[in-house]
Design a protein around this motif. Sequence first.
Motif, PDB file in Angstrom:
ATOM      1  N   ILE A  23      26.260  63.598  32.531  1.00  0.00           N
ATOM      2  CA  ILE A  23      25.656  62.896  31.389  1.00  0.00           C
ATOM      3  C   ILE A  23      26.733  62.230  30.541  1.00  0.00           C
ATOM      4  O   ILE A  23      26.596  61.083  30.105  1.00  0.00           O
ATOM      5  CB  ILE A  23      24.814  63.870  30.540  1.00  0.00           C
ATOM      6  N   VAL A  24      27.843  62.968  30.340  1.00  0.00           N
ATOM      7  CA  VAL A  24      28.971  62.412  29.578  1.00  0.00           C
ATOM      8  C   VAL A  24      29.518  61.182  30.284  1.00  0.00           C
ATOM      9  O   VAL A  24      29.798  60.149  29.656  1.00  0.00           O
ATOM     10  CB  VAL A  24      30.067  63.479  29.388  1.00  0.00           C
ATOM     11  N   PHE A  25      29.675  61.276  31.611  1.00  0.00           N
ATOM     12  CA  PHE A  25      30.162  60.138  32.382  1.00  0.00           C
ATOM     13  C   PHE A  25      29.225  58.936  32.207  1.00  0.00           C
ATOM     14  O   PHE A  25      29.675  57.795  32.023  1.00  0.00           O
ATOM     15  CB  PHE A  25      30.250  60.512  33.866  1.00  0.00           C
ATOM     16  N   PHE A  26      27.924  59.187  32.276  1.00  0.00           N
ATOM     17  CA  PHE A  26      26.930  58.119  32.161  1.00  0.00           C
ATOM     18  C   PHE A  26      27.021  57.430  30.796  1.00  0.00           C
ATOM     19  O   PHE A  26      27.030  56.197  30.711  1.00  0.00           O
ATOM     20  CB  PHE A  26      25.529  58.699  32.379  1.00  0.00           C
ATOM     21  N   ILE A  27      27.112  58.244  29.745  1.00  0.00           N
ATOM     22  CA  ILE A  27      27.190  57.688  28.387  1.00  0.00           C
ATOM     23  C   ILE A  27      28.477  56.890  28.197  1.00  0.00           C
ATOM     24  O   ILE A  27      28.479  55.797  27.618  1.00  0.00           O
ATOM     25  CB  ILE A  27      27.095  58.819  27.340  1.00  0.00           C
ATOM     26  N   VAL A  28      29.598  57.435  28.710  1.00  0.00           N
ATOM     27  CA  VAL A  28      30.901  56.740  28.583  1.00  0.00           C
ATOM     28  C   VAL A  28      30.848  55.389  29.280  1.00  0.00           C
ATOM     29  O   VAL A  28      31.317  54.363  28.747  1.00  0.00           O
ATOM     30  CB  VAL A  28      32.025  57.610  29.157  1.00  0.00           C
ATOM     31  N   LEU A  29      30.253  55.371  30.489  1.00  0.00           N
ATOM     32  CA  LEU A  29      30.170  54.107  31.220  1.00  0.00           C
ATOM     33  C   LEU A  29      29.278  53.102  30.511  1.00  0.00           C
ATOM     34  O   LEU A  29      29.561  51.888  30.497  1.00  0.00           O
ATOM     35  CB  LEU A  29      29.652  54.364  32.642  1.00  0.00           C
ATOM     36  N   LEU A  30      28.187  53.599  29.901  1.00  0.00           N
ATOM     37  CA  LEU A  30      27.335  52.705  29.114  1.00  0.00           C
ATOM     38  C   LEU A  30      28.105  52.099  27.943  1.00  0.00           C
ATOM     39  O   LEU A  30      28.020  50.901  27.661  1.00  0.00           O
ATOM     40  CB  LEU A  30      26.110  53.462  28.604  1.00  0.00           C
ATOM     41  N   LEU A  31      28.857  52.937  27.246  1.00  0.00           N
ATOM     42  CA  LEU A  31      29.664  52.458  26.120  1.00  0.00           C
ATOM     43  C   LEU A  31      30.698  51.443  26.582  1.00  0.00           C
ATOM     44  O   LEU A  31      30.931  50.420  25.938  1.00  0.00           O
ATOM     45  CB  LEU A  31      30.350  53.636  25.426  1.00  0.00           C
ATOM     46  N   ALA A  65      38.764  52.438  35.109  1.00  0.00           N
ATOM     47  CA  ALA A  65      38.662  53.084  36.417  1.00  0.00           C
ATOM     48  C   ALA A  65      39.818  54.059  36.639  1.00  0.00           C
ATOM     49  O   ALA A  65      39.624  55.172  37.145  1.00  0.00           O
ATOM     50  CB  ALA A  65      38.646  52.023  37.526  1.00  0.00           C
ATOM     51  N   MET A  66      41.023  53.636  36.235  1.00  0.00           N
ATOM     52  CA  MET A  66      42.183  54.507  36.394  1.00  0.00           C
ATOM     53  C   MET A  66      42.034  55.768  35.546  1.00  0.00           C
ATOM     54  O   MET A  66      42.315  56.894  36.004  1.00  0.00           O
ATOM     55  CB  MET A  66      43.456  53.757  36.006  1.00  0.00           C
ATOM     56  N   GLY A  67      41.588  55.595  34.313  1.00  0.00           N
ATOM     57  CA  GLY A  67      41.416  56.740  33.425  1.00  0.00           C
ATOM     58  C   GLY A  67      40.392  57.732  33.953  1.00  0.00           C
ATOM     59  O   GLY A  67      40.620  58.950  33.958  1.00  0.00           O
ATOM     60  N   LEU A  68      39.241  57.196  34.415  1.00  0.00           N
ATOM     61  CA  LEU A  68      38.201  58.070  34.950  1.00  0.00           C
ATOM     62  C   LEU A  68      38.657  58.768  36.233  1.00  0.00           C
ATOM     63  O   LEU A  68      38.346  59.936  36.463  1.00  0.00           O
ATOM     64  CB  LEU A  68      36.931  57.265  35.219  1.00  0.00           C
ATOM     65  N   THR A  69      39.407  58.054  37.072  1.00  0.00           N
ATOM     66  CA  THR A  69      39.914  58.644  38.317  1.00  0.00           C
ATOM     67  C   THR A  69      40.878  59.788  38.029  1.00  0.00           C
ATOM     68  O   THR A  69      40.802  60.867  38.634  1.00  0.00           O
ATOM     69  CB  THR A  69      40.606  57.576  39.178  1.00  0.00           C
ATOM     70  N   ILE A  70      41.809  59.534  37.078  1.00  0.00           N
ATOM     71  CA  ILE A  70      42.787  60.577  36.731  1.00  0.00           C
ATOM     72  C   ILE A  70      42.090  61.796  36.130  1.00  0.00           C
ATOM     73  O   ILE A  70      42.392  62.940  36.476  1.00  0.00           O
ATOM     74  CB  ILE A  70      43.842  60.015  35.753  1.00  0.00           C
ATOM     75  N   TYR A  71      41.128  61.526  35.227  1.00  0.00           N
ATOM     76  CA  TYR A  71      40.406  62.631  34.603  1.00  0.00           C
ATOM     77  C   TYR A  71      39.634  63.443  35.648  1.00  0.00           C
ATOM     78  O   TYR A  71      39.667  64.680  35.643  1.00  0.00           O
ATOM     79  CB  TYR A  71      39.430  62.094  33.547  1.00  0.00           C
TER      80      TYR A  71
END
Length: 364
Positions: A23-31, A65-71
């Motif tokens: 859910i957090v991922f979904f909200i972050v991507l929406l933002l 994309a880099m930030g999400l991949t690293i996280y």
Amino acid sequence: MKELTRSQRENVKQSIFPASLFIVFFIVLLLMSGIHTGLIVLMHKLERNEIMQVIIPMVYWAVIAMGLTIYTSIRMKRTYEMPMKMMAEATAQVAAGDFSVYIPPRHAADKLDYLDVMFRDFNLMVEELGSIETLKNDFAANVSHELKTPLAVIQNYAQLLETTELTEKQKEYVEAITGGTNRLASLIYNILKLNKLESQKILLKPSSYDLCRQLEESILGFESIWEQKNIEIEVEMEESAVIEADKELMEVVWNNLLSNAFKFTQAGGMVSLRQFSVEDAVVVEVKDTGCGMSSAVLKHIFDKFYQGDTSHSTEGNGLGLALVLRILQMSSGTITVSSIEGEGSIFTVRLPKGMEQEGKEQNI
């Protein structure tokens, strides 16, 4: 360690990646998509050229994309990869016979997930295996100890019979009794010795002494055997090699290795003893031209009571090499084996010149 109850198991989290994370991922991507739209509108108002309107959003999404991949990578490593690696290492230690392994819990008792339960069950299994191993060793040691007295009585009476006038048949019976009691006495001695070594009840008594002289004395102790079997002896060693070790225990090592070499070498064969020094260690090689060993046998030669060549089973009890390995482990030494079926074997012992024995470090 107590086993979890059914109610406790029912409360265990069944996923290490909860729905809230997605859910957090979904909200972050929406933002982020909203910010992207804002960037496009801003660049249009600022009348940036078309190239910049393409490059800036691309760089923006590349950073995201880099930030999400690293996280995600860090989260997976901490949550799953590292615990699994810890489990793999602990399993390897248990497979090698170390039952002192313990994997610490990752979460509190009220926040367990299925990995925590797996680790807890693993710890419980290892604890039970360690208890069984201790019981087995104690049983073997106690039985062996109790056998010593009646065995000594049998040996004494057999020796008394040897001094009396007997028929050839009676002499044959007495020799069989003596031989059997001697083998049993050797087995009892080895069991008790190995049990004490494994339970760290034997204090190492390291001292500086000449290894070359000890090797000479050991091989001379088998003179009657090599003469009887017409075995050729080849010895190559330095004039002197002083090491610091427990002299009595190291004598057990050399006697066992040489005994095996002579036992498995056929009449007319050759046994060689080679000693040399390298920069930080002293190396001893015992080579024979005996029957050799297959790769399957080599995997188990240091196991207790294992005898790869059953044709010589009456000449030993399968504990000699287990004793050798444990003594060398305590003395910070190593032993390696190379063998070819039908050609012979080479046992190589490596001892550090400046030993830091296990006995010194742990005060066993």
